[in-house]
Design an enzyme around this catalytic site. Structure first.
Site, PDB file in Angstrom:
ATOM      1  N   ASN A 164       0.856  -1.188   0.000  1.00 50.48           N
ATOM      2  CA  ASN A 164       0.000   0.000   0.000  1.00 50.48           C
ATOM      3  C   ASN A 164       0.893   1.240   0.000  1.00 50.48           C
ATOM      4  O   ASN A 164       1.796   1.359   0.829  1.00 50.48           O
ATOM      5  CB  ASN A 164      -0.895   0.009   1.248  1.00 50.48           C
ATOM      6  CG  ASN A 164      -1.967  -1.059   1.195  1.00 50.48           C
ATOM      7  OD1 ASN A 164      -2.513  -1.340   0.131  1.00 50.48           O
ATOM      8  ND2 ASN A 164      -2.279  -1.662   2.332  1.00 50.48           N
ATOM      9  N   HIS A 203       6.592  -1.964   3.633  1.00 45.67           N
ATOM     10  CA  HIS A 203       6.366  -3.357   4.005  1.00 45.67           C
ATOM     11  C   HIS A 203       5.516  -4.022   2.934  1.00 45.67           C
ATOM     12  O   HIS A 203       4.752  -3.358   2.232  1.00 45.67           O
ATOM     13  CB  HIS A 203       5.669  -3.450   5.370  1.00 45.67           C
ATOM     14  CG  HIS A 203       4.421  -2.631   5.465  1.00 45.67           C
ATOM     15  ND1 HIS A 203       4.443  -1.271   5.679  1.00 45.67           N
ATOM     16  CD2 HIS A 203       3.120  -2.963   5.329  1.00 45.67           C
ATOM     17  CE1 HIS A 203       3.204  -0.814   5.685  1.00 45.67           C
ATOM     18  NE2 HIS A 203       2.378  -1.816   5.470  1.00 45.67           N
TER      19      HIS A 203
HETATM   20  P1  5GP Z   1      -0.599  -0.571   5.651  1.00 45.02           P
HETATM   21  O1  5GP Z   1      -2.020  -0.147   5.789  1.00 45.02           O
HETATM   22  O2  5GP Z   1       0.343   0.556   6.048  1.00 45.02           O
HETATM   23  O3  5GP Z   1      -0.261  -1.147   4.324  1.00 45.02           O
HETATM   24  O4  5GP Z   1      -0.406  -1.778   6.653  1.00 45.02           O
HETATM   25  C1  5GP Z   1      -0.028  -1.668   7.977  1.00 45.02           C
HETATM   26  C2  5GP Z   1      -0.375  -2.995   8.619  1.00 45.02           C
HETATM   27  O5  5GP Z   1       0.313  -3.080   9.853  1.00 45.02           O
HETATM   28  C3  5GP Z   1      -1.863  -3.153   8.935  1.00 45.02           C
HETATM   29  O6  5GP Z   1      -2.362  -4.289   8.242  1.00 45.02           O
HETATM   30  C4  5GP Z   1      -1.899  -3.324  10.435  1.00 45.02           C
HETATM   31  O7  5GP Z   1      -2.863  -4.275  10.854  1.00 45.02           O
HETATM   32  C5  5GP Z   1      -0.486  -3.752  10.785  1.00 45.02           C
HETATM   33  N1  5GP Z   1      -0.012  -3.335  12.086  1.00 45.02           N
HETATM   34  C6  5GP Z   1      -0.084  -2.089  12.624  1.00 45.02           C
HETATM   35  N2  5GP Z   1       0.477  -2.059  13.841  1.00 45.02           N
HETATM   36  C7  5GP Z   1       0.935  -3.317  14.086  1.00 45.02           C
HETATM   37  C8  5GP Z   1       1.628  -3.924  15.187  1.00 45.02           C
HETATM   38  O8  5GP Z   1       1.937  -3.299  16.194  1.00 45.02           O
HETATM   39  N3  5GP Z   1       1.940  -5.244  15.075  1.00 45.02           N
HETATM   40  C9  5GP Z   1       1.616  -5.982  13.970  1.00 45.02           C
HETATM   41  N4  5GP Z   1       1.969  -7.265  13.963  1.00 45.02           N
HETATM   42  N5  5GP Z   1       0.970  -5.438  12.908  1.00 45.02           N
HETATM   43  C10 5GP Z   1       0.635  -4.130  12.959  1.00 45.02           C
END
Ligand code: 5GP
Ligand code: ZN
Length: 117
Positions: free
Chosen positions: A86, A99
């Protein structure tokens, strides 16, 4: 980066169960899974966007992607998997440390995102 949650997880300042780790990247389970198995593959070097990627960042990202076949049985990728990055507001990026979402463990439908407009 001091206020980045993934840097804190990388450094152990926030506890997490790392499914895999080496000197360039680590893999954790997403805290809010969107598939039966949902991992986050996170290059250790902090950068925010693909557009800000340095050659060294690109090497780490490519290293991470190339590592996946080797991790197939550990992650349960045998039936197939989906990778998602994303980027920015339209994609709903919430953590600004690059990520790759790795989703697997079930048939993955491919939603038509135009629906609901
Ligand atoms: P994005 O929306 O930026 O592509 O994805 C971020 C992801 O990180 C989300 O799916 C969210 O659930 C995950 N996430 C956020 N904080 C944490 C955390 O503290 N630990 C883990 N394992 N995942 C996290
Ligand atoms: Zn970071």
């Amino acid at each position: 980066m001091s206020d980045c949650i993934f840097c804190k997880i990388r450094d152990g300042a926030i506890p997490s169960e790392k499914v895999y780790e080496d000197d360039k990247m680590f893999i954790i389970k997403d805290i809010d899974p969107k598939a039966k198995r949902h991992y986050l593959m996170i290059p250790k070097r902090h950068f925010k966007l693909l557009s800000e990627m340095t050659p060294a960042d690109a090497e780490d990202l490519s290293y991470s992607l190339k590592k996946l076949p080797e991790l197939s049985s550990l992650l349960g990728l045998e039936g197939g998997y989906r990778l998602v990055i994303n980027q920015g507001d339209d994609a709903g990026q919430t953590v600004f440390h690059l990520h790759v979402h790795v989703m697997c463990g079930q048939p993955l439908d491919f939603p038509d995102l135009r629906k609901g407009k």
